[in-house]
Design an enzyme around this catalytic site. Structure first.
Site, PDB file in Angstrom:
ATOM      1  N   CYS A  90      40.445  -9.454 -35.347  1.00 28.47           N
ATOM      2  CA  CYS A  90      40.064 -10.764 -35.888  1.00 28.47           C
ATOM      3  C   CYS A  90      41.266 -11.669 -36.162  1.00 28.47           C
ATOM      4  O   CYS A  90      41.112 -12.887 -36.243  1.00 28.47           O
ATOM      5  CB  CYS A  90      39.250 -10.593 -37.164  1.00 28.47           C
ATOM      6  SG  CYS A  90      37.705  -9.705 -36.915  1.00 28.47           S
ATOM      7  N   HIS A 346      32.521 -17.070 -37.165  1.00 31.20           N
ATOM      8  CA  HIS A 346      33.760 -16.307 -36.979  1.00 31.20           C
ATOM      9  C   HIS A 346      33.903 -15.960 -35.497  1.00 31.20           C
ATOM     10  O   HIS A 346      33.479 -14.891 -35.052  1.00 31.20           O
ATOM     11  CB  HIS A 346      33.678 -15.042 -37.835  1.00 31.20           C
ATOM     12  CG  HIS A 346      34.838 -14.104 -37.710  1.00 31.20           C
ATOM     13  ND1 HIS A 346      36.078 -14.465 -37.214  1.00 31.20           N
ATOM     14  CD2 HIS A 346      34.933 -12.764 -38.028  1.00 31.20           C
ATOM     15  CE1 HIS A 346      36.889 -13.408 -37.233  1.00 31.20           C
ATOM     16  NE2 HIS A 346      36.218 -12.371 -37.707  1.00 31.20           N
ATOM     17  N   CYS A 376      41.188 -10.109 -42.762  1.00 35.51           N
ATOM     18  CA  CYS A 376      41.113  -8.677 -42.489  1.00 35.51           C
ATOM     19  C   CYS A 376      40.978  -8.476 -40.985  1.00 35.51           C
ATOM     20  O   CYS A 376      40.432  -9.321 -40.271  1.00 35.51           O
ATOM     21  CB  CYS A 376      39.928  -8.062 -43.218  1.00 35.51           C
ATOM     22  SG  CYS A 376      38.344  -8.887 -42.928  1.00 35.51           S
TER      23      CYS A 376
END
Length: 390
Positions: A90, A346, A376
């Site tokens: 991510c 996201h 994270c």
């Protein structure tokens, strides 16, 4: 050491899974952000030394070096522009920013575009791993990993639930945080706060051609009751689909340059890179690492949490920023002031530069100085980037 500057950062408005951006090939979606950051900054495209493209699921339409393909699909960047595609899960395009800044600070390059792409509609999350298993090509968990972590399968969702247990977070805490994300995103959209950062994308709709300019995941009618009524993802857990980040299509880009490039190319910076940090920890609870990465970043910067004016902490799951707030003692009013991934989506590999575009504009809109961004990442890794608006 030389200083790295952010001239500008841009992003597309998020598209929901199967939504308004689902008809756009990810290479073309990425190219749109590359072109936008070049055009808006006035950068001579022939002077871009490199493009660093974050992408998590490098399969299908995002395979075969999607960063280079995006350069080749660009309307502005010449064929001679190098590119590379990177995966730090991510945090891929946040790492792209940090690699770009390191190249500039080292003096080896003067102008680098950090960028990200993820079309989660067209290249589903996890499809690269599932393809290999389907074709009998083995599993990512090797015998050596199994020996060290017997019987454990990496799961970001399980990590998010473990954070809730460890930090004493309830379902109501998560539901209220999710509602706040939507409300802040609604307020920002209605106030035009995203207009400078968003790259309009031309799309085809049943009504004809249109421009995609508004984040599609925002629930303008969200209420606590509607969010609280969503089914739990795990019996006895605290998280639901409403308190997790939305699957999203999108791209983003930022131009990182040296002080010499500012002079040579007549560019005006909007921020300087103050501190770059990446850390790693427990790969099982995994999503907790931004807490400890922030501690290290602040210590390296010689700053305290109260010195930071705005924070962008990616809302992969509501438990992550909530635990981060408890651990750092940060002011909740400074966190994700225009909403986060729960409302805005996201797009995995694009989220790093996406968040940077929002942080950069929020700092300038409020006349503030320091911004901190963290998220994270799979495997228990976290990046922290601190910027100073100029």
């Amino acid at each position: 050491m030389a200083t790295a500057y952010i001239v500008d950062a841009v992003r597309t408005a998020g598209g929901r899974r199967g939504g308004r951006l689902a008809g756009v090939h990810p290479v073309d979606l990425a190219a749109a952000s590359l072109d936008a950051v070049v055009e808006r900054t006035g950068m001579d495209p022939a002077k871009v030394d490199d493009v660093i493209m974050g992408c998590v699921t490098q399969a299908g339409e995002q395979a075969m070096q999607v960063g280079r393909n995006a350069v080749l699909a660009s309307k502005l960047l010449p064929e001679a522009t190098p590119a590379v595609t990177i995966d730090r899960q991510c945090g891929s395009s946040q790492q792209a920013i940090q690699f770009a800044a390191q190249a500039v600070m080292s003096g080896t390059q003067d102008a680098v575009i950090a960028a990200g792409i993820e079309s989660m509609s067209r290249v589903p999350m996890g499809s690269s791993a599932s393809f290999h298993m389907k074709e009998g090509m083995g599993h990512y968990k090797s015998p050596g990993l199994e020996e060290k972590y017997p019987g454990i399968m990496w799961s970001q969702f399980m990590g998010a639930e473990m954070i809730a247990q460890k930090h004493g977070l309830s379902k109501d805490d998560c539901d209220r945080f999710a509602l706040a994300s939507h409300k802040k995103a609604v307020a920002a959209t209605e106030a035009g706060a995203f207009e400078r950062e968003i790259v309009p994308i031309r799309i085809e709709t049943p009504e004809g051609e249109a421009l995609h300019t508004v984040d599609e995941g925002i629930r303008f009618d969200a209420t606590l009751e509607s969010i609280a009524g969503v089914k739990l993802l795990q019996e006895g857990g605290v998280l639901t689909a409403a308190s997790a980040s939305q699957i999203c299509d999108g791209s983003s880009a930022a131009l990182i340059v040296s002080e010499q490039a500012l002079k040579d190319y007549g560019l005006t910076p909007r921020a300087r890179i103050h501190t770059l940090t990446v850390t790693a920890g427990d790969p099982v609870i995994m999503l907790e690492e931004p807490l400890f990465a922030t501690d290290k970043a602040l210590a390296r910067a010689g700053l305290k949490i109260d010195d930071i004016d705005l924070y962008e902490v990616n809302e992969a799951f509501a438990t992550v920023p909530l635990a981060w707030l408890k651990h750092t003692g940060a002011d909740p009013e400074k966190l994700n002031v225009n909403g986060g991934a729960i409302a805005l989506g996201h797009p995995l590999g694009a989220s790093g530069t996406k968040l940077m575009s929002t942080l950069l504009n929020a700092l300038h809109a409020r006349g503030k100085k320091y911004g901190l961004q963290t998220m994270c990442e799979g495997g228990g890794v976290a990046n922290v980037t601190i910027i100073e608006a100029v």
